[in-house]
Design an enzyme around this catalytic site. Structure first.
Site, PDB file in Angstrom:
ATOM      1  N   GLU B  53      31.322  43.833  37.961  1.00 23.52           N
ATOM      2  CA  GLU B  53      30.998  45.123  37.337  1.00 23.52           C
ATOM      3  C   GLU B  53      29.862  44.996  36.327  1.00 23.52           C
ATOM      4  O   GLU B  53      29.087  45.926  36.135  1.00 23.52           O
ATOM      5  CB  GLU B  53      32.228  45.734  36.674  1.00 23.52           C
ATOM      6  CG  GLU B  53      33.280  46.250  37.659  1.00 23.52           C
ATOM      7  CD  GLU B  53      34.317  45.203  38.036  1.00 23.52           C
ATOM      8  OE1 GLU B  53      34.115  44.007  37.709  1.00 23.52           O
ATOM      9  OE2 GLU B  53      35.330  45.572  38.667  1.00 23.52           O
ATOM     10  N   PHE B 115      49.695  49.440  34.532  1.00 21.50           N
ATOM     11  CA  PHE B 115      48.913  48.415  35.220  1.00 21.50           C
ATOM     12  C   PHE B 115      47.433  48.813  35.237  1.00 21.50           C
ATOM     13  O   PHE B 115      47.093  49.937  35.582  1.00 21.50           O
ATOM     14  CB  PHE B 115      49.433  48.233  36.651  1.00 21.50           C
ATOM     15  CG  PHE B 115      48.618  47.245  37.450  1.00 21.50           C
ATOM     16  CD1 PHE B 115      48.584  45.898  37.082  1.00 21.50           C
ATOM     17  CD2 PHE B 115      47.871  47.651  38.542  1.00 21.50           C
ATOM     18  CE1 PHE B 115      47.818  44.992  37.800  1.00 21.50           C
ATOM     19  CE2 PHE B 115      47.114  46.746  39.263  1.00 21.50           C
ATOM     20  CZ  PHE B 115      47.081  45.412  38.889  1.00 21.50           C
ATOM     21  N   LYS B 165      43.315  59.020  37.593  1.00 23.94           N
ATOM     22  CA  LYS B 165      43.508  59.061  39.047  1.00 23.94           C
ATOM     23  C   LYS B 165      44.035  60.415  39.522  1.00 23.94           C
ATOM     24  O   LYS B 165      43.569  60.946  40.525  1.00 23.94           O
ATOM     25  CB  LYS B 165      44.477  57.945  39.449  1.00 23.94           C
ATOM     26  CG  LYS B 165      44.512  57.690  40.933  1.00 23.94           C
ATOM     27  CD  LYS B 165      45.284  56.426  41.260  1.00 23.94           C
ATOM     28  CE  LYS B 165      45.257  56.179  42.774  1.00 23.94           C
ATOM     29  NZ  LYS B 165      45.952  54.945  43.145  1.00 23.94           N
ATOM     30  N   MET B 472      16.204  28.391  23.419  1.00 23.68           N
ATOM     31  CA  MET B 472      15.914  29.036  22.146  1.00 23.68           C
ATOM     32  C   MET B 472      16.864  28.541  21.053  1.00 23.68           C
ATOM     33  O   MET B 472      16.454  28.324  19.907  1.00 23.68           O
ATOM     34  CB  MET B 472      15.997  30.560  22.285  1.00 23.68           C
ATOM     35  CG  MET B 472      15.500  31.319  21.070  1.00 23.68           C
ATOM     36  SD  MET B 472      13.793  30.898  20.635  1.00 23.68           S
ATOM     37  CE  MET B 472      12.879  32.195  21.485  1.00 23.68           C
TER      38      MET B 472
END
Lengths: 163, 577
Positions: B53, B115, B165, B472
């Site tokens: 994601e 859940f 949902k 760096m």
């Protein structure tokens, strides 16, 4: 650092207050007091925040508040003439001997006794922050058991001059 | 129930079509399975399945930065949503317009620790321009319209829409609102004419002007207007990291980048100028160093669409709140060409005395790689960079010619940004090569998106400037921590070229400077899949020049100074703090 009274109009919906408080904590601004309630318009809540800060910090706070999509108006009342009130409830130890003196103090501050028991009384007082603080100072020697304060609410004064 | 009622999931798809969305970058899961069902028959919109994601959000950012359109992400609830957090924070810091649709557990389960439940609204409140939890399906179309409007207008930014949902399964009639009104949201586009006139006075009185331009110029598509202003004034242009590309990097008026690792002469010019015009830039600490000593002799004009950006870090003489393009359209006709010949003589001397430089040899220098990519692509490629030395060398040595071709994580400084962002950019830009510059550290943070790039035949050129270090951080440990290298060596790196081949991409490896150009040329010929090039570069190389964090121009360290001299300078800096 000056105390500023900031009046915020915000959409009266889920999470909106959280956005305001979250902004203060995320950016490290302090809140001295905060009070929230609906305004004359049901869909708008009025939040009154008292915050301390240098002028540029307060300027940032106001700009950041204005950026919140749910906020419809922000006014720093500090630079305007405004009326402010705070309500407090103070539970003070009170014996038979001290009760009448406490009642006199309460009267001088035009407050009310709203609960009484053999060992304590509870006083309700409203007024400016200074007045409320002065009363607390007067009550301290008797033994304050508990205090609940609403924080400051404020509105801009509508009329400032003579007729 | 009327027959033309549709589910929330269908409303989402129809709304995205109304918004002319081309691509959704996403990843399915339990809470959005209904939404994905509605996507099954979707036409005109392509769903790109990333492999993480976070990759989806950076891809949406890359797409948005490259095209100027809103990037769209769809993910599931809980871990799907929390995996988007870094990308959302990144988009917030860099003002990137994206809308992230997150699944959520059904409304009756919210707050029950169900859940895959996470309070993504609470989590993202401080890193979004705005976020919405949709509680009823009748509000969905309006919310989507509002989300796109907020993301794309004013100072752009990310918006999250959380979709329970059950809401997405409920039905209502679909009406997409034509316009949207929000009483608390009114971006201010037109600068105040009184302020513009004051700015004109300051500019016209200037003998030593500098234009200090940032990403706001790119966001408001104001490159032409900026070009006209700079040419009319004959004024030098110093760009922030996000501003690179807003003005052609190869133009004679360009001073390149300013700030911590900016060119010596851009920082010197800002230090000495008598008039600094900040355009779509925000006086970030990486630009100003110590803000009390930043550009001390100049009168300052600041043009920005965000009122909160004004006087946040540095007090200015004339703030102008408004869209850069609108403001420049009004300002440029009012200014006079300036007498800057003397100023330019001075600047050109500085350029000669303190150019960006490195010494080439048989080893591969990272700077050389970037310079060669610049030459081979004539400054016209879309180049994403990661964070750290690779990013600074890209900023210094790739002279971006066009806006929306420099794609990097400036504000948040997100390692692992470059490669997934290049995936999104490659969907948005088909007519120019897309390069993704990486360090050997950052590439390992989102390397899984090789699958996405191979699966979609994206001809991205993935370049790894592989010095075996988190370069760096190593540079700072070298300069400021007595060279006590602590967990910066990446000695156990994998064979990146073999990884690329295992994914189905082309892989190259080289440690010889003579092979750099031939390999790049070979890579540019590949049109049907990604190419990964592992350039093993000089190990302990530092980015010069450098103004230490919180420092002033007086503390700038330039390339030829000896390292011991630099350590002296840096120990003074640390002591001064």
């Amino acid at each position: 650092m000056k105390k500023h009274t900031i009046s915020i109009s915000v959409e009266n919906k889920f999470g909106a207050l959280n956005r305001i408080i979250g902004l203060f904590s995320a950016r490290g601004y302090n809140i001295d007091s905060i009070s929230v309630g609906t305004s004359e318009d049901d869909s708008v809540a009025r939040v009154t925040i008292v915050s301390k800060g240098d002028d540029d910090v307060i300027e940032q706070i106001i700009k950041q508040l204005n950026k919140l999509i749910d906020v419809t108006k922000v006014v720093d009342l500090t630079y305007e003439s405004f009326v402010e009130r705070e309500l407090i409830l103070v539970k003070v130890s009170a014996s038979r001997n001290s009760r009448s003196e406490l009642m006199q103090i309460s009267e001088i501050f035009r407050s009310k006794i709203i609960d009484i028991s053999p060992r304590s009384i509870t006083i309700e007082a409203t007024g400016s922050e200074q007045k409320v603080n002065a009363m607390i100072k007067m009550l301290e020697p008797f033994g304050i058991k508990e205090i609940a304060r609403t924080g400051r609410v404020a509105l801009k004064r509508e009329f400032e001059g003579e007729v | 129930m009327s027959t033309n009622e549709v589910t929330g999931a269908e409303i989402l798809v129809k709304s995205l079509m109304e918004e002319n969305v081309e691509y959704i970058f996403g990843y399915p899961g339990g809470a959005v399975i209904g939404v994905y069902d509605a996507m099954h028959d979707m036409s005109h919109i392509q769903h790109i399945l990333t492999r993480h994601e976070q990759g989806a959000v950076h891809a949406a950012e890359g797409y948005a930065k490259a095209t100027g359109k809103v990037g769209v992400v769809v993910v599931t609830s809980g871990p799907g949503a929390t995996n988007t957090v870094t990308g959302i924070a990144d988009a917030y810091m860099d003002s990137v317009p994206i809308v992230v649709f997150t699944g959520q557990v059904a409304t009756h389960l919210i707050g029950n620790d169900a859940f895959q439940e996470a309070d993504i609204i609470g989590i993202t409140r401080s890193i979004t321009k705005h976020n919405f939890l949709v509680k009823e399906v009748k509000d969905l179309a309006w919310t989507i319209k509002a989300a796109f409007h907020i993301a794309a207008t004013g100072r752009p930014g990310p918006v999250v829409v959380d979709m329970p949902k059950d809401v997405m399964a409920s039905k209502t009639a679909f009406v997409y609102p034509k316009e949207i009104k929000m009483r608390g949201y009114h971006p201010f586009y037109f600068g105040h004419m009184g302020q513009i006139n004051k700015a004109v006075e300051i500019i016209n009185a200037s003998k030593k002007p500098v234009l200090y331009v940032g990403g706001g110029v790119v966001n408001s598509n104001a490159s032409n207007e900026l070009f006209n202003l700079a040419k009319k004034l004959n004024a030098p242009v110093a760009m922030t990291l996000m501003g690179l590309g807003a003005f052609p990097g190869d133009d004679e008026l360009s001073l390149g980048m300013l700030g911590m690792h900016g060119t010596w002469y851009s920082n010197k010019a800002v230090d000495e100028c008598d008039c600094l015009v900040a355009i779509g830039s925000r006086f970030d600490d990486r630009v100003t160093g110590n803000p009390a000593h930043f550009s001390p002799q100049s009168r300052k004009v600041h043009i920005d669409i965000d009122p909160a950006a004004i006087s946040k870090n540095v007090k200015v003489d004339v703030p102008i709140v408004g869209d850069v393009r609108h403001v420049l359209e009004r300002l440029t006709p009012l200014v006079q060409p300036l007498e800057t010949a003397e100023w330019w003589e001075q600047i050109n001397d500085w350029k000669k005395e303190h150019p960006l430089r490195y010494e080439n040899g048989p080893e591969i220098r990272a700077q050389y790689v970037i310079e060669k990519i610049y030459e081979l692509t004539k400054g016209e490629a879309v180049v994403t960079s990661d964070v750290g030395q690779n990013q600074m060398w890209t900023a210094q040595f790739y002279k971006f010619k066009n806006p929306r071709s420099n794609i990097t994580s400036g504000g948040l400084g997100t390692m692992g940004f470059s490669f997934p962002a290049s995936v999104g950019a490659a969907f948005g830009v088909k007519d120019r090569p897309v390069f993704s510059i990486n360090g050997d550290g950052g590439i390992q943070m989102n390397i899984q998106e090789l699958t996405t790039a191979v699966g979609n035949n994206l001809p991205i050129k993935i370049v790894i400037l592989d010095n075996g270090y988190l370069g760096m951080v190593r540079q700072w440990q070298d300069l400021f921590y007595k060279k006590r290298y602590t967990h910066v060596s990446l000695g156990t790196n994998p064979d990146f070229a073999k990884i690329a081949e295992a994914f189905g991409a082309v892989g190259f490896t080289s440690d010889k400077s003579g092979e750099v150009v031939p390999i790049l040329k070979e890579a540019l010929k590949v049109k049907d899949r990604p190419v990964l090039i592992d350039f093993r570069t000089t190990e302990e190389d530092n980015v010069w020049p450098m103004i230490p964090s919180g420092g002033t121009f007086a503390q700038i360290m330039d390339y030829p100074k000896s390292v011991s001299e630099l350590r002296m300078a840096s120990s003074h800096t640390e002591a001064a703090k």
